[in-house]
Design a protein around this motif. Structure first.
Motif, PDB file in Angstrom:
ATOM      1  N   UNK A   1       0.831  -1.173   0.000  1.00  0.00           N
ATOM      2  CA  UNK A   1       0.000   0.000   0.000  1.00  0.00           C
ATOM      3  C   UNK A   1       0.879   1.240   0.000  1.00  0.00           C
ATOM      4  N   UNK A   2       0.757   2.076  -1.012  1.00  0.00           N
ATOM      5  CA  UNK A   2       1.600   3.252  -1.119  1.00  0.00           C
ATOM      6  C   UNK A   2       1.147   4.359  -0.181  1.00  0.00           C
ATOM      7  N   UNK A   3      -0.146   4.648  -0.166  1.00  0.00           N
ATOM      8  CA  UNK A   3      -0.678   5.705   0.695  1.00  0.00           C
ATOM      9  C   UNK A   3      -1.643   5.115   1.696  1.00  0.00           C
ATOM     10  N   UNK A   4      -1.679   5.677   2.908  1.00  0.00           N
ATOM     11  CA  UNK A   4      -2.655   5.186   3.887  1.00  0.00           C
ATOM     12  C   UNK A   4      -4.083   5.429   3.382  1.00  0.00           C
ATOM     13  N   UNK A   5      -4.975   4.550   3.742  1.00  0.00           N
ATOM     14  CA  UNK A   5      -6.379   4.679   3.351  1.00  0.00           C
ATOM     15  C   UNK A   5      -7.054   5.783   4.148  1.00  0.00           C
ATOM     16  N   UNK A   6      -6.753   5.872   5.438  1.00  0.00           N
ATOM     17  CA  UNK A   6      -7.442   6.790   6.337  1.00  0.00           C
ATOM     18  C   UNK A   6      -6.499   7.881   6.834  1.00  0.00           C
ATOM     19  N   UNK A   7      -7.078   9.002   7.181  1.00  0.00           N
ATOM     20  CA  UNK A   7      -6.298  10.127   7.704  1.00  0.00           C
ATOM     21  C   UNK A   7      -6.030  10.002   9.203  1.00  0.00           C
ATOM     22  N   UNK A   8      -6.912   9.288   9.920  1.00  0.00           N
ATOM     23  CA  UNK A   8      -6.761   9.205  11.371  1.00  0.00           C
ATOM     24  C   UNK A   8      -7.319   7.886  11.889  1.00  0.00           C
ATOM     25  N   UNK A   9      -6.964   7.563  13.111  1.00  0.00           N
ATOM     26  CA  UNK A   9      -7.465   6.357  13.758  1.00  0.00           C
ATOM     27  C   UNK A   9      -8.964   6.459  13.970  1.00  0.00           C
ATOM     28  N   UNK A  10      -9.441   7.611  14.395  1.00  0.00           N
ATOM     29  CA  UNK A  10     -10.874   7.802  14.599  1.00  0.00           C
ATOM     30  C   UNK A  10     -11.659   7.589  13.323  1.00  0.00           C
ATOM     31  N   UNK A  11     -11.165   8.126  12.218  1.00  0.00           N
ATOM     32  CA  UNK A  11     -11.827   7.956  10.927  1.00  0.00           C
ATOM     33  C   UNK A  11     -11.824   6.483  10.518  1.00  0.00           C
ATOM     34  N   UNK A  12     -10.723   5.821  10.732  1.00  0.00           N
ATOM     35  CA  UNK A  12     -10.594   4.403  10.407  1.00  0.00           C
ATOM     36  C   UNK A  12     -11.619   3.576  11.185  1.00  0.00           C
ATOM     37  N   UNK A  13     -11.743   3.819  12.473  1.00  0.00           N
ATOM     38  CA  UNK A  13     -12.695   3.079  13.294  1.00  0.00           C
ATOM     39  C   UNK A  13     -14.135   3.391  12.899  1.00  0.00           C
ATOM     40  N   UNK A  14     -14.393   4.660  12.615  1.00  0.00           N
ATOM     41  CA  UNK A  14     -15.747   5.063  12.197  1.00  0.00           C
ATOM     42  C   UNK A  14     -16.166   4.292  10.949  1.00  0.00           C
ATOM     43  N   UNK A  15     -15.323   4.276   9.951  1.00  0.00           N
ATOM     44  CA  UNK A  15     -15.646   3.597   8.694  1.00  0.00           C
ATOM     45  C   UNK A  15     -15.702   2.085   8.890  1.00  0.00           C
ATOM     46  N   UNK A  16     -14.771   1.520   9.655  1.00  0.00           N
ATOM     47  CA  UNK A  16     -14.737   0.069   9.864  1.00  0.00           C
ATOM     48  C   UNK A  16     -16.018  -0.430  10.525  1.00  0.00           C
ATOM     49  N   UNK A  17     -16.496   0.292  11.529  1.00  0.00           N
ATOM     50  CA  UNK A  17     -17.721  -0.142  12.199  1.00  0.00           C
ATOM     51  C   UNK A  17     -18.963   0.196  11.383  1.00  0.00           C
ATOM     52  N   UNK A  18     -18.895   1.228  10.576  1.00  0.00           N
ATOM     53  CA  UNK A  18     -20.000   1.541   9.667  1.00  0.00           C
ATOM     54  C   UNK A  18     -20.162   0.434   8.632  1.00  0.00           C
ATOM     55  N   UNK A  19     -19.045  -0.057   8.113  1.00  0.00           N
ATOM     56  CA  UNK A  19     -19.084  -1.122   7.105  1.00  0.00           C
ATOM     57  C   UNK A  19     -19.677  -2.409   7.673  1.00  0.00           C
ATOM     58  N   UNK A  20     -19.603  -2.575   8.980  1.00  0.00           N
ATOM     59  CA  UNK A  20     -20.163  -3.765   9.604  1.00  0.00           C
ATOM     60  C   UNK A  20     -21.677  -3.827   9.419  1.00  0.00           C
TER      61      UNK A  20
END
Length: 190
Positions: A1-20
């Protein structure tokens, strides 16, 4: 992976649990939902989109779901239970949120004056529930229903809130390092 998918940990968790809770459909539908949730705070000129955006460039819908499942697995299997419950109570939806709220109320109950587990759970939902879930769970209503004094209910709810915040902070510290090392997020928190 060249660039990170998310800008922050909070954003990552928000999207991960939303996708659930999002249905597994075409990428187009997922993209529309993600953009509406992630870019809700963006300025009209789009300048914040470049700072806050989620970059799924080149990933299939299945790969996106896989990354989000990996993040949820990280929460579930690599955090101590109280911290995992705090993340779920804060970022989870439906069953995941309920599991987090129940777990936190069980963990914190030994610190409270209230001994009725249902009362403790009601106080916890009053802290972590959505606006709709908190309907009917005001301090006054909970105290009246369970025969508590308002001051006891207030003190116990403040303890629940403080412990939840502390557990979430500890979880974010632990997750930030792991998510950065995995190349999923840019910065430490958020």
């Amino acid at each position: 992976m060249a660039r990170p998918i998310f800008r922050s940990t909070g954003q990552c968790l928000h999207v991960a649990f939303l996708m659930e809770v999002l249905p597994a459909t075409t990428r187009g539908f997922m993209q529309v939902i993600l953009e509406s949730h992630v870019q809700v705070c963006d300025e009209p000129d789009g300048s914040a989109a470049q700072r806050r955006g989620v970059d799924f460039g080149g990933m299939s819908a299945l790969e996106v779901r896989g990354q989000c499942a990996m993040v949820r697995g990280l929460v579930e299997h690599h955090l101590p239970r109280p911290e995992a419950c705090a993340v779920k109570a804060h970022y989870g939806h439906t069953a995941s949120k309920a599991e987090g709220v129940r777990g936190l109320s069980d963990y914190v109950s030994v610190l409270l004056r209230t001994t009725d587990q249902d009362a403790v759970l009601a106080l916890a939902w009053g802290v972590f529930g959505t606006l709709r879930q908190r309907e009917g769970l005001s301090l006054r209503a909970v105290a009246l229903h369970f025969g508590l004094t308002k001051s006891t209910a207030q003190r116990d709810q403040q303890t629940i809130k403080r412990m939840g915040r502390d557990m979430l902070s500890r979880a974010m510290d632990q997750l930030s390092t792991r998510l950065q090392d995995a190349g999923l997020v840019e910065d430490a928190q958020g």
